[in-house]
Design an enzyme around this catalytic site. Sequence first.
Site, PDB file in Angstrom:
ATOM      1  N   ASP A 138       0.836  -1.194   0.000  1.00 29.91           N
ATOM      2  CA  ASP A 138       0.000   0.000   0.000  1.00 29.91           C
ATOM      3  C   ASP A 138       0.879   1.255   0.000  1.00 29.91           C
ATOM      4  OD1 ASP A 138      -2.922   0.673   0.456  1.00 29.91           O
ATOM      5  OD2 ASP A 138      -2.024   1.845   2.069  1.00 29.91           O
ATOM      6  N   GLU A 171      15.380  -2.079   0.514  1.00 28.62           N
ATOM      7  CA  GLU A 171      15.438  -2.959   1.700  1.00 28.62           C
ATOM      8  C   GLU A 171      14.271  -3.940   1.690  1.00 28.62           C
ATOM      9  OE1 GLU A 171      16.095  -1.328   5.663  1.00 28.62           O
ATOM     10  OE2 GLU A 171      16.936   0.450   4.708  1.00 28.62           O
TER      11      GLU A 171
HETATM   12  C1  NOJ Z   1      -4.494   2.780  -0.761  1.00 29.54           C
HETATM   13  C2  NOJ Z   1      -5.552   1.741  -0.624  1.00 29.54           C
HETATM   14  O1  NOJ Z   1      -5.726   1.066  -1.836  1.00 29.54           O
HETATM   15  C3  NOJ Z   1      -6.781   2.461  -0.153  1.00 29.54           C
HETATM   16  O2  NOJ Z   1      -7.915   1.647  -0.205  1.00 29.54           O
HETATM   17  C4  NOJ Z   1      -6.517   2.971   1.233  1.00 29.54           C
HETATM   18  O3  NOJ Z   1      -7.635   3.717   1.684  1.00 29.54           O
HETATM   19  C5  NOJ Z   1      -5.279   3.863   1.279  1.00 29.54           C
HETATM   20  N1  NOJ Z   1      -4.197   3.338   0.520  1.00 29.54           N
HETATM   21  C6  NOJ Z   1      -4.807   4.036   2.687  1.00 29.54           C
HETATM   22  O4  NOJ Z   1      -4.270   2.828   3.164  1.00 29.54           O
END
Ligand code: NOJ
Length: 534
Positions: A200, A251
């Site tokens: 993410d 990393e």
């Molecule tokens: C990206 C994720 O795909 C999304 O669903 C999320 O709300 C944000 N990052 C925060 O983690």
Amino acid sequence: MTAPWWKGAVVYQIYPRSFCDADGDGIGDLPGVRSKLDYVSALGPDAVWLSPIHPSPNKDFGYDVSDYGDVAAEMGGMAAFDALLADMRGRGIRLILDEVLAHTSERHDWFAESLKGEEGRKNDWYVWADPKDDGGPPNNWLSVFGGPAWSYHPARRKYYFHKFLKSQPKLNWRDPAARAAALDVLRFWLKKGVDGFRLDVANSFLHDDKLRDNPPIPPNLRSAHHWAHAPNMQKRIHDSNLPENRKVLDEVRAVVEGFDERFVFGEFSEEPGLIGEFVGQTHGLQSGYTFTFLDDRSYSPAIFAAYYRFLKDRPHVWPCVTFSNHDVARTVSRFGGGKQDDALAKSALTLLMSLKGTVLMYQGEELGLGNGAIAQDEVRDPVGELYFPYSKGRDPARTPMPWVRDAAHAGFSTAKPWLPVDARHAERAANVQEGDPDSVLNFTRALIAARRGIPALVTGDIEILEASEQVLAFNRILPEQTVLCVFNLSREPATFALPRMSSVSPFEFGPGGWGFGGPGLTLKPFGAFFGQQI
Ligand code: NOJ
């Protein structure tokens, strides 16, 4: 050298809360996913990416993790995970977890300890900063989910940084112990046998340690995109997207590549121009996606051509190619100017399977689903709360999968689902489409199976040949095979001047709808031509 398995693989994203509910609580779970593995196998992806499954207060539906070492009870717990992993292995489907390590939930023990502010006891695991003299936040950083990216906490008499919700405090990757703990999360799941990760906001691990303001996008340079959302009016170069972020990704990659045949790709949600810094053969992550196609509504040849021309100068980048996920309006609702028909769905799926990259397809895309309807009192997504009904947030892309047209809740659950099933989706349920040879589902199954036999579409390089108003033409190129791909991305007939007709041997892939005539090739609306260069 043979290519790694993930290069050109098809990865099917499952958003488990909305896939299938086995225990009748209205929320999809891992036993539900497991019960649908025949369906997944028949679709034929190489891997499944599971959106987050860890315990979470679900303020952002799993993207706020309170325990990285476990599986949420509502998902079925660790036993359900182990059973799913074993079954997937048995079927030769790889499993990719979604790890959210740029931030945690405020309910994570790490944050509780950091709140105490005791020296050497996780006091710096989050990004704490003093208020300004007037009590205001330390700088101008804005949260993607609205308002300042800082919240004050009296326990520390400081502000903490959160790029998303107030309940998603940013983990401080500059703190060596916090960073080591995050990397240990990856090791834990790799040892359990997962095949890799989707990371993410992989552009956001590091923040500027001087906490400098993000510069504004000058008003005369702002487009509709910038005005659509206040944080878009900043150039997000200090809260995230730092060039040094690459070292952190190095990393991460070293940890992942310490295990055989694993894959790590990132979400690069901002500053798409930096993909070449953050992804590479020898640096950064193995692959990743930007929002270039995910944000697009035009489905115009120019968008695709521009992106691959940009990547041409970055030959070290193997991209992920994706049109749809849990964060954006569904493919057929964005592309195609508002008319959501099967011809558009089939065209987009064929293009997705033909462009260079590791394919990420989202549950329901294979059914040609459009956005689900959401009423104001059904909104669950915090982004939906922001501007509803002006924009409805992400719930319309997250409504439950329709399995059986005539079953309660289209067979997703026996109870009222956490988001409503759209009646139009029930009409397009998997059981209806299974029985229809022309359905989008059967089309997608055939497409994925056929693609495996066309190596240039899987791992070939790409060369854009033409991007007119209607037609996108490119070659996919391997030393042993070159495939010419010509798409009419419009609802009107089109023509394309074949370079040397005699040197191309047509084969069937995708929707067809082409003939010889005019300058060489005629293409029906949303038609596509494929030919092997001889
Ligand atoms: C990206 C994720 O795909 C999304 O669903 C999320 O709300 C944000 N990052 C925060 O983690």
